[in-house]
Enzyme design. Structure first.
Site, PDB file in Angstrom:
ATOM      1  N   ILE A 137      -5.752   0.690   0.054  1.00 13.49           N
ATOM      2  CA  ILE A 137      -5.701  -0.317  -1.005  1.00 13.49           C
ATOM      3  C   ILE A 137      -6.916  -1.236  -0.883  1.00 13.49           C
ATOM      4  CG2 ILE A 137      -4.401  -2.259  -1.953  1.00 13.49           C
ATOM      5  CD1 ILE A 137      -1.859  -0.955  -0.923  1.00 13.49           C
ATOM      6  N   CYS A 161       6.049  -0.795  -8.198  1.00  9.79           N
ATOM      7  CA  CYS A 161       5.265   0.440  -8.156  1.00  9.79           C
ATOM      8  C   CYS A 161       6.254   1.544  -8.527  1.00  9.79           C
ATOM      9  CB  CYS A 161       4.611   0.641  -6.779  1.00  9.79           C
ATOM     10  SG  CYS A 161       5.743   0.528  -5.376  1.00  9.79           S
TER      11      CYS A 161
END
Length: 239
Positions: A137, A161
């Site tokens: 990320i 998510c």
């Protein structure tokens, strides 16, 4: 020695903020990262976040089933897995102003229609997640997502998510650092939602994440009324 901290009580008193209608804007296009913001046409302004919800959209059955892994993070911020049609009735009861998604894929058309009908703004920070050996990320994307969460004009807001486990857990974990939680408490919360497949790379990302760029970018006038968050802001401003 790491010591757990329990956040003090928080007063839930946020003023409603006027929404500005903007077109869908694509900010970046990458197989690993994508950012976009979709703002529906301006709805009728509500007197406060918990005003009476709108009428159900025809074709969407009224239900109160929460999405997978749903929970309140703190006042006006929630987390979950990807909401589906059967969850729309439950989401209406949250009187959401925004949704922040971390999925890479295009947001489902059915969900976009629901957001437009409810006047909910969509923030999409698509990331691939921390998966060995290649994907991770980007910190700058996490910083931008945190700036959205730290602006109370976007509240109430739902983070999600696909499963509400790893990417959502990373974002919530970094938010906890802004709230001055101990690493022990942050990791306990992360593992509670990511079990049985917790990722050591996620926990390492949270531990090493630098909150200073977030403090540099957020608007102190619109930060949430969280005492544990205001203290680092005040100390940062005095340096």
């Amino acid at each position: 020695m790491d010591t757990d901290k329990t956040p003090p009580p928080i007063e839930e008193d946020y003023a409603a903020v006027e929404r500005r209608g903007q077109p869908f804007v694509s900010l970046e296009d990458s197989p690993q990262v994508s950012i976009s913001v979709m703002t529906p046409p301006p709805p009728v302004l509500l007197a406060e976040p918990f005003s009476k919800p709108s009428e159900p959209l025809e074709g969407f059955p009224e239900d109160i089933t929460p999405p997978e892994n749903f929970a309140m993070v703190c006042p006006y911020i929630y987390r979950s897995g990807m909401p589906k049609k059967r969850h729309f009735g439950f989401l209406r009861r949250l009187r959401l102003r925004s949704i922040l998604t971390l999925i890479l894929e295009e947001y489902p058309v059915q969900s976009q229609k629901f957001l437009e009908h409810e006047g909910i703004r969509l923030f999409q920070f698509g990331v691939a997640g921390n998966k060995e050996p290649f994907a991770d990320i980007p910190e700058n994307i996490m910083t931008e997502a945190l700036c959205v969460l730290m602006d109370r004009r976007n509240h109430p807001i739902l983070i999600h998510c696909n499963k509400g486990k790893h990417r959502t857990g990373c974002l919530v974990g970094c938010l906890r650092k802004l709230q001055e939680w101990s690493n022990t408490s942050i990791f306990d919360e992360y593992r509670r939602y990511s079990a049985p497949k917790s990722r050591s790379m996620d926990q390492q990302f949270i531990e090493l994440f630098d909150v200073r760029p977030v403090l540099d970018q957020i608007d102190p006038e619109n930060v949430p009324d969280w005492p544990t968050t205001l203290y680092p802001l005040q100390g940062h401003a005095e340096q």
